[in-house]
Design a protein around this motif. Structure first.
Motif, short mmCIF file in Angstrom:
data_model
loop_
_atom_site.label_atom_id
_atom_site.label_comp_id
_atom_site.label_asym_id
_atom_site.label_seq_id
_atom_site.Cartn_x
_atom_site.Cartn_y
_atom_site.Cartn_z
N LEU A 19 0.83 -1.21 0.00
CA LEU A 19 0.00 0.00 0.00
C LEU A 19 0.86 1.25 0.00
O LEU A 19 1.99 1.25 0.49
CB LEU A 19 -0.93 -0.02 1.22
N MET A 20 0.34 2.31 -0.55
CA MET A 20 1.13 3.52 -0.77
C MET A 20 1.77 4.06 0.52
O MET A 20 2.94 4.44 0.50
CB MET A 20 0.28 4.61 -1.46
N PRO A 21 1.05 4.11 1.64
CA PRO A 21 1.69 4.70 2.84
C PRO A 21 2.86 3.86 3.36
O PRO A 21 3.68 4.35 4.11
CB PRO A 21 0.56 4.73 3.88
N ASP A 22 2.92 2.59 2.93
CA ASP A 22 3.97 1.70 3.46
C ASP A 22 5.22 1.66 2.58
O ASP A 22 6.15 0.91 2.85
CB ASP A 22 3.42 0.27 3.58
N ARG A 23 5.24 2.43 1.51
CA ARG A 23 6.34 2.27 0.53
C ARG A 23 7.59 3.07 0.89
O ARG A 23 7.50 4.14 1.47
CB ARG A 23 5.85 2.69 -0.85
N HIS A 24 8.74 2.50 0.44
CA HIS A 24 10.02 3.23 0.49
C HIS A 24 10.62 3.08 -0.91
O HIS A 24 11.60 2.37 -1.11
CB HIS A 24 10.93 2.64 1.57
N ASP A 25 9.99 3.75 -1.84
CA ASP A 25 10.29 3.57 -3.27
C ASP A 25 11.60 4.31 -3.61
O ASP A 25 11.69 5.54 -3.51
CB ASP A 25 9.10 4.17 -4.06
N ALA A 26 12.60 3.54 -4.01
CA ALA A 26 13.93 4.13 -4.27
C ALA A 26 13.88 5.10 -5.44
O ALA A 26 14.57 6.12 -5.45
CB ALA A 26 14.93 3.01 -4.55
N PHE A 27 13.06 4.78 -6.45
CA PHE A 27 13.00 5.68 -7.60
C PHE A 27 12.36 7.02 -7.23
O PHE A 27 12.83 8.08 -7.66
CB PHE A 27 12.22 5.03 -8.76
#
Ligand code: GLV
Ligand code: MN
Ligand code: MN
Length: 411
Positions: free
Chosen positions: A232-240
């Motif tokens: 889910l979006m609030p849980d992300r740590h998106d490197a890009f």
């Protein structure tokens, strides 16, 4: 002495050189030590030999073609540039200085000139950073600005520079490449401006007085990958996304340096695992920052570091930066600037002093020899794109000025 440039022949040679390309025309792509680079080098060497020049190559593939002077006890002078081309480039960057340098020598030969000092035409290896990540590889080594351990440290697709150069036919220790200061009495490079000033203001020749200070570095962002549908979006740590925020900060920092002379470019972005249904866990950015003022450039580099730290905390990722190079600017030698200006005046060409915002092998040659650069206009200042164009008459004027300057400097 009246050196007359054979412009049609030079155009034919530029046309032929442009055919050695990894992409179809009008694009030119010629990556160092690739098949096209090696074929281009072979073609150039046949032209050098036809002009009775004596060719030798050093362990990194810098190629020296010598017109011997009458007095071997005097230090030679040199000219030259590069023939590698970045992906999807044009056909004039570097090549005008190589083939134009050759035509300047041939024009002097046809005019019956005998130089007292030898004149070397140099084709520098890998002025472009495409393959090994660092620009001016050959001239950097010549000027002792890069440690010979680079042979093992620099890599491309899992192979070291040493392995790659040796497969390309260039052997011997890189420690043999550096030239002592005093090897050359002068170095003059002919190049397209790669900026709009000469074309816009209808000036025939730019006389370079200084070269801006380039720096480059890599940014490694490590976040957390996962399923594109399930995390889910609030849980992300998106490197890009962290890297994207960093790239936008770099733009903002460069734009707010207080000077139009600060430029910063994020030219490479690599994602891992690069799958449409996977959150990027790792991202690498390659960044280029330049300024004519070294202190201001360095302040920008420090501010980018701070932005990386802030974004890392805010996005819950780790960010590491790795410098590639941070070179000081170069200053051209007044005596060579003078010789170029006098050559322009004698030919009735309009000229203007200017700073080079692009880097060139002259940036490093200036560390071991009094150096100058002759710029010619290119249409709209376009460069590093297939649309790059320099008119035959503009090239011929630059070559004539180069020939006259070499005649004075070689005595
Ligand atoms: C040279 O190609 C540069 O990037 O300035
Ligand atoms: Mn270039
Ligand atoms: Mn160039």
């Amino acid at each position: 002495m009246n050196a007359i440039v054979d412009a049609p022949r030079l155009q034919r040679e530029l046309d032929t050189l442009a055919t050695f390309s990894e992409h179809p025309p009008p694009a030119v792509t010629r990556v160092v030590f690739g098949e096209m680079d090696l074929r281009a080098r072979a073609y150039l060497k046949t032209l050098f030999v036809d002009a009775s020049l004596v060719v030798h190559e050093d362990p990194v593939g810098n190629t020296f073609a010598r017109w011997s002077g009458s007095n071997p006890s005097r230090a030679p002078v040199a000219t030259g540039s590069h023939c590698d081309a970045i992906p999807n480039a044009g056909r004039f960057d570097g090549t005008v200085g190589v083939l134009g340098g050759l035509e300047a020598i041939r024009a002097l030969q046809r005019a019956g000139f005998t130089p007292e000092r030898s004149i070397d035409l140099i084709v520098f290896t890998s002025e472009e950073p495409t393959r090994f990540g660092i620009g001016c590889l050959g001239s950097r080594l010549l000027a002792s600005a890069l440690d010979p351990s680079a042979g093992e440290v620099l890599t491309s697709e899992g192979q070291s520079l040493n392995q790659i150069r040796s497969s390309a036919g260039f052997s011997g220790p890189l420690a043999d490449v550096p030239l002592p200061g005093g090897t050359y009495a002068a170095f003059v490079e002919l190049h397209i401006e790669q900026g709009p000033i000469l074309d816009r203001d209808r000036i025939d020749v730019g006389v370079v007085t200084a070269i801006a200070a380039p720096a480059s570095f890599r940014i490694f962002v490590e976040g957390e990958g996962g399923h594109a549908g399930a995390v889910l979006m609030p849980d992300r740590h998106d490197a890009f996304l962290a890297a994207a925020e960093i790239a936008l900060s770099i733009e903002r920092i460069a734009r707010s340096s207080g000077s139009i002379d600060t430029v910063a470019t994020t030219g490479v972005c690599e994602l891992f695992p690069a799958a449409i249904n996977s959150v990027p866990s790792r991202t690498r950015l390659d960044v280029d920052v330049r300024d004519i003022d070294q202190a201001r450039r360095d302040a920008v580099l420090r501010e980018i570091e701070r932005a990386c730290d802030t974004i890392a905390v805010h996005r819950g990722v780790t960010v590491r930066t790795e410098p590639i190079n941070a070179d000081p600017p170069a200053h051209c030698a007044p005596a060579i600037v003078d010789a170029i200006e006098r050559a322009c005046d004698a030919r009735g060409f309009q000229h203007r002093r200017m700073i080079s915002r692009a880097y060139h092998d002259s940036l490093f040659m200036s560390r071991i020899a009094p150096t100058g650069m002759i710029f010619i206009p290119c249409r709209d200042g376009t460069s590093h794109r297939p649309e790059e164009y320099a008119a035959p008459e503009a090239i011929a004027r630059g070559v004539a000025v180069l020939a006259d300057a070499l005649a004075v400097l070689a005595g």
